[in-house]
Structures are given as C-alpha cells and as structure tokens.
Scaffold this motif. Structure first.
Motif, PDB file in Angstrom:
ATOM      1  N   LYS A 142      -4.319   8.620   1.766  1.00 63.17           N
ATOM      2  CA  LYS A 142      -4.031   7.562   2.724  1.00 63.17           C
ATOM      3  C   LYS A 142      -3.121   6.517   2.079  1.00 63.17           C
ATOM      4  N   SER A 165      -3.342   3.651   1.321  1.00 68.84           N
ATOM      5  CA  SER A 165      -4.279   2.557   1.087  1.00 68.84           C
ATOM      6  C   SER A 165      -4.293   2.129  -0.366  1.00 68.84           C
ATOM      7  N   CYS A 178      -7.230   1.735  -4.687  1.00 66.30           N
ATOM      8  CA  CYS A 178      -7.134   2.224  -3.330  1.00 66.30           C
ATOM      9  C   CYS A 178      -8.199   1.553  -2.473  1.00 66.30           C
ATOM     10  N   ALA A 179      -7.789   1.066  -1.323  1.00 59.14           N
ATOM     11  CA  ALA A 179      -8.728   0.370  -0.444  1.00 59.14           C
ATOM     12  C   ALA A 179      -9.637   1.344   0.288  1.00 59.14           C
ATOM     13  N   SER A 180      -9.251   2.609   0.267  1.00 58.93           N
ATOM     14  CA  SER A 180     -10.011   3.584   1.027  1.00 58.93           C
ATOM     15  C   SER A 180     -11.040   4.298   0.164  1.00 58.93           C
ATOM     16  N   CYS A 181     -10.625   4.724  -1.019  1.00 59.98           N
ATOM     17  CA  CYS A 181     -11.546   5.505  -1.842  1.00 59.98           C
ATOM     18  C   CYS A 181     -11.814   4.847  -3.186  1.00 59.98           C
ATOM     19  N   ASP A 182     -11.248   3.685  -3.403  1.00 59.53           N
ATOM     20  CA  ASP A 182     -11.465   2.945  -4.647  1.00 59.53           C
ATOM     21  C   ASP A 182     -10.870   3.645  -5.856  1.00 59.53           C
ATOM     22  N   ARG A 233     -18.822  10.225   6.560  1.00 61.60           N
ATOM     23  CA  ARG A 233     -17.697  10.965   7.148  1.00 61.60           C
ATOM     24  C   ARG A 233     -18.228  12.020   8.090  1.00 61.60           C
ATOM     25  N   HIS A 285       0.833  -1.185   0.000  1.00 57.74           N
ATOM     26  CA  HIS A 285       0.000   0.000   0.000  1.00 57.74           C
ATOM     27  C   HIS A 285       0.878   1.250   0.000  1.00 57.74           C
ATOM     28  N   CYS A 297      -6.957  10.216  -2.035  1.00 61.79           N
ATOM     29  CA  CYS A 297      -7.399  10.412  -0.652  1.00 61.79           C
ATOM     30  C   CYS A 297      -6.231  10.665   0.289  1.00 61.79           C
ATOM     31  N   ARG A 309     -15.230   6.502  -3.259  1.00 64.35           N
ATOM     32  CA  ARG A 309     -15.978   5.406  -2.652  1.00 64.35           C
ATOM     33  C   ARG A 309     -16.816   5.948  -1.512  1.00 64.35           C
ATOM     34  N   CYS A 316      -2.189   7.053  -1.494  1.00 62.76           N
ATOM     35  CA  CYS A 316      -3.097   7.282  -2.608  1.00 62.76           C
ATOM     36  C   CYS A 316      -3.057   8.751  -3.002  1.00 62.76           C
TER      37      CYS A 316
END
Ligand code: ZN
Length: 55
Positions: free
Chosen positions: A25, A27, A35-39, A54, A17, A23, A47, A20
């Motif tokens: 992060k 991720s 990205c695992a956080s915002c795709d 939030r 990771h 975002c 995402r 990103c």
C-alpha cells in the motif's frame, strides 16, 4: 462552486507516502520511515490488532 473542505494545502508538494514494500500500500511514510498500514520500519512483524481483522 467552492463547496467542500479546502484543506488540501499540504497536498501535492511533497511525497509523504510511497508504496510499502511489505504490504504494497502507499502507506509508507518517507518522513517517519514507517508504514502506516503494517508498521514496516517500526515493527518487525505485521501490524495486527484484534479490532482490525482482515476479513
Ligand atoms: Zn506496509
């Protein structure tokens, strides 16, 4: 002295990771390119799920 979960075998060898660019992060999965956080890389939009509001 050996308490806890010794499940760090696949840790530290490869970067999976990275930060990103959307975002910010760490991720972004370099293997999947998503990205695992915002795709980012998968979805053109941020995402967002109703269960992941939030604030
Ligand atoms: Zn992201």
């Amino acid at each position: 002295m050996t308490k806890g979960t010794p499940s760090m075998g696949k840790h530290g060898s490869k970067k999976q990771h990275i930060p990103c660019r959307r975002c910010g992060k760490s991720s972004f999965n370099v293997v999947k390119g998503v990205c695992a956080s915002c795709d980012y890389g998968k979805s053109p939009r941020l995402r967002s799920y109703s269960w992941a509001k939030r604030h």
